[in-house]
Design an enzyme around this catalytic site. Sequence first.
Site, PDB file in Angstrom:
ATOM      1  N   TRP A 121       0.831  -1.211   0.000  1.00  0.00           N
ATOM      2  CA  TRP A 121       0.000   0.000   0.000  1.00  0.00           C
ATOM      3  C   TRP A 121       0.858   1.251   0.000  1.00  0.00           C
ATOM      4  CZ3 TRP A 121      -4.350  -1.163  -1.861  1.00  0.00           C
ATOM      5  CH2 TRP A 121      -5.043  -2.317  -1.496  1.00  0.00           C
ATOM      6  N   ASP A 179      -1.807   7.139   5.990  1.00  0.00           N
ATOM      7  CA  ASP A 179      -2.837   6.195   5.567  1.00  0.00           C
ATOM      8  C   ASP A 179      -3.130   5.332   6.795  1.00  0.00           C
ATOM      9  OD1 ASP A 179      -4.315   4.056   4.645  1.00  0.00           O
ATOM     10  OD2 ASP A 179      -2.950   3.510   3.019  1.00  0.00           O
ATOM     11  N   LYS A 194     -12.157  -1.248   6.788  1.00  0.00           N
ATOM     12  CA  LYS A 194     -11.288  -2.064   7.631  1.00  0.00           C
ATOM     13  C   LYS A 194     -11.672  -1.970   9.115  1.00  0.00           C
ATOM     14  CE  LYS A 194      -8.789  -2.935   3.973  1.00  0.00           C
ATOM     15  NZ  LYS A 194      -7.743  -2.065   3.474  1.00  0.00           N
TER      16      LYS A 194
HETATM   17  C1  PLP Z   1      -7.103  -1.727   2.092  1.00  0.00           C
HETATM   18  C2  PLP Z   1      -6.074  -0.690   2.158  1.00  0.00           C
HETATM   19  C3  PLP Z   1      -5.972   0.317   1.183  1.00  0.00           C
HETATM   20  C4  PLP Z   1      -6.883   0.359  -0.030  1.00  0.00           C
HETATM   21  O1  PLP Z   1      -8.134   0.794   0.334  1.00  0.00           O
HETATM   22  P1  PLP Z   1      -9.290   0.990  -0.770  1.00  0.00           P
HETATM   23  O2  PLP Z   1     -10.342   1.675   0.044  1.00  0.00           O
HETATM   24  O3  PLP Z   1      -9.667  -0.374  -1.226  1.00  0.00           O
HETATM   25  O4  PLP Z   1      -8.766   1.821  -1.855  1.00  0.00           O
HETATM   26  C5  PLP Z   1      -5.007   1.279   1.346  1.00  0.00           C
HETATM   27  N1  PLP Z   1      -4.172   1.269   2.386  1.00  0.00           N
HETATM   28  C6  PLP Z   1      -4.221   0.311   3.341  1.00  0.00           C
HETATM   29  C7  PLP Z   1      -3.264   0.359   4.482  1.00  0.00           C
HETATM   30  C8  PLP Z   1      -5.171  -0.690   3.248  1.00  0.00           C
HETATM   31  O5  PLP Z   1      -5.235  -1.640   4.194  1.00  0.00           O
END
Ligand code: PLP
Length: 356
Positions: A99, A166, A190
Site C-alpha cells: 500500500w 494512511d 477495515k
Molecule cells: C485496504 C487498504 C488500502 C486500499 O483501500 P481501498 O479503500 O480499497 O482503496 C489502502 N491502504 C491500506 C493500508 C489498506 O489496508
Amino acid sequence: MKKHNFNAGPCILPEVALENTAKAVLDLDGIGMSILTISHRSKEFEAIMEETKALWRELLHIPENYHILFLGGGASLQFCMVPYNLLQSKAAYLDTGVWANKALKEAKLFGEVVTVASSSDKNYTYIPKGFTIPTDVDYFHITTNNTIYGTEIKYDMDSPVTLVADMSSDIMSRPVDIKKYGLIYGGAQKNVGPAGVTFVIIREDILGKVERKIPTMLDYSTHIKNGSMFNTPPCGAIYTMRETLKWLKGIGGVEKINELNKKKAQLLYDAIDNSKMFVGTAEKDSRSIMNICFVMKPEYKDKEEAFMDFAKKAGMVGIKGHRSVGGFRASTYNALPIESVQALVDCMKEFEKQNA
Ligand SMILES: *Cc1c(COP(=O)(O)O)cnc(C)c1O
C-alpha cells in the site's frame, strides 16, 4: 454454525450496526422512507451526516481546526489526491509495503519522491527505525498499519514537515494524537464501516500551497466548502459507519477498544509463539494488533492446506494470508469478539495435537 470472521476488508462489523442498518434500509426511524432512497439534502440525512462527524470528533478528540470529510474512491484515490493537493516539488515516503508503494507511485506523477527508509529487504516484516525525515519536502507520508504484512507504527511520530498517514486498517483501534498529523485518510471498510466511504481528517492550513490546477472533485477545498456534500455522498455506507461508531462509543470509545484489541492480539501472538508448528512472520517489536500474520514452520510446510481445511470446518473465515506473505492472516479488527480469537487458538492447538 456461527462463523468467525477474520476477513482483512471488508471486515466484520458490530452486530448491532448491521441490525440497525437492516431496519433503516426498510424504514429509517419510522419516517416511512429508506436510508437508500431519502434525499441526501433532507434534514434526516443532514442530521445523520452531522452526528457521524461529531462521533469522529469525539472518539478521536479531533481539534476544531481539522475538517472531517467523507468521500468516495477509497484509500486508493487518496494516493493521488494527497500529492495533487500537497506536492509542490518534493515529498518523502516511508516504504513499508504494497500500500505504501501504491501511494508512492502516484506521488511520482506530481514531483520528486524520496524514499526515507524501506523494509523491502526483508519482505516488509518490520517497521524501519532510526530514519531521518527530510526538512526540504512538502510532506512525509506513512502507512500506520500494513494490512498485508501485519506490521504497525503504534505511536504518533514527530515530524518536522506535514505528516500524512494512511490509517485505513488501524483507525479507531487506538488513541491518536491528531495534532501531530496534517492529514489522515483511509477506506472505512477495515474498521469503521462498510466499503464505499473514505474518511479524510485534514488541517485546512496545509492546503493552497501548490501552483497546479486541481480538478474540482479532487480538490480537498471543494469538499471542505461543501461539507462532503458537493456531490451525492454514499448515504448508506455513512449510516452504517454512524452505527458502528455509536457502538464504539457505547463500549467505552477508542481508549477502551485499544485495551481489548491488545488483549485479543496478545492471545493469538502467545499461541503462535508457544506453538511447535506455527511461527509469526513480523518482527516482534513491529507486530500489528489488527492483522496477525503467521506461517507453518519449515518442517510442517506441507500441512498448511490441511490446517486451512481444518480451520474452515471449525467456522474460521478469511484466515488465508495475502499471496505476497503466504500462510495465514487473522484480522482482529474492533468488532471481532475475543471469543473468535479464542476459537482460532483452540483450533490451532487441536490441529497441532493431531498433527505435530
Ligand atoms: C485496504 C487498504 C488500502 C486500499 O483501500 P481501498 O479503500 O480499497 O482503496 C489502502 N491502504 C491500506 C493500508 C489498506 O489496508
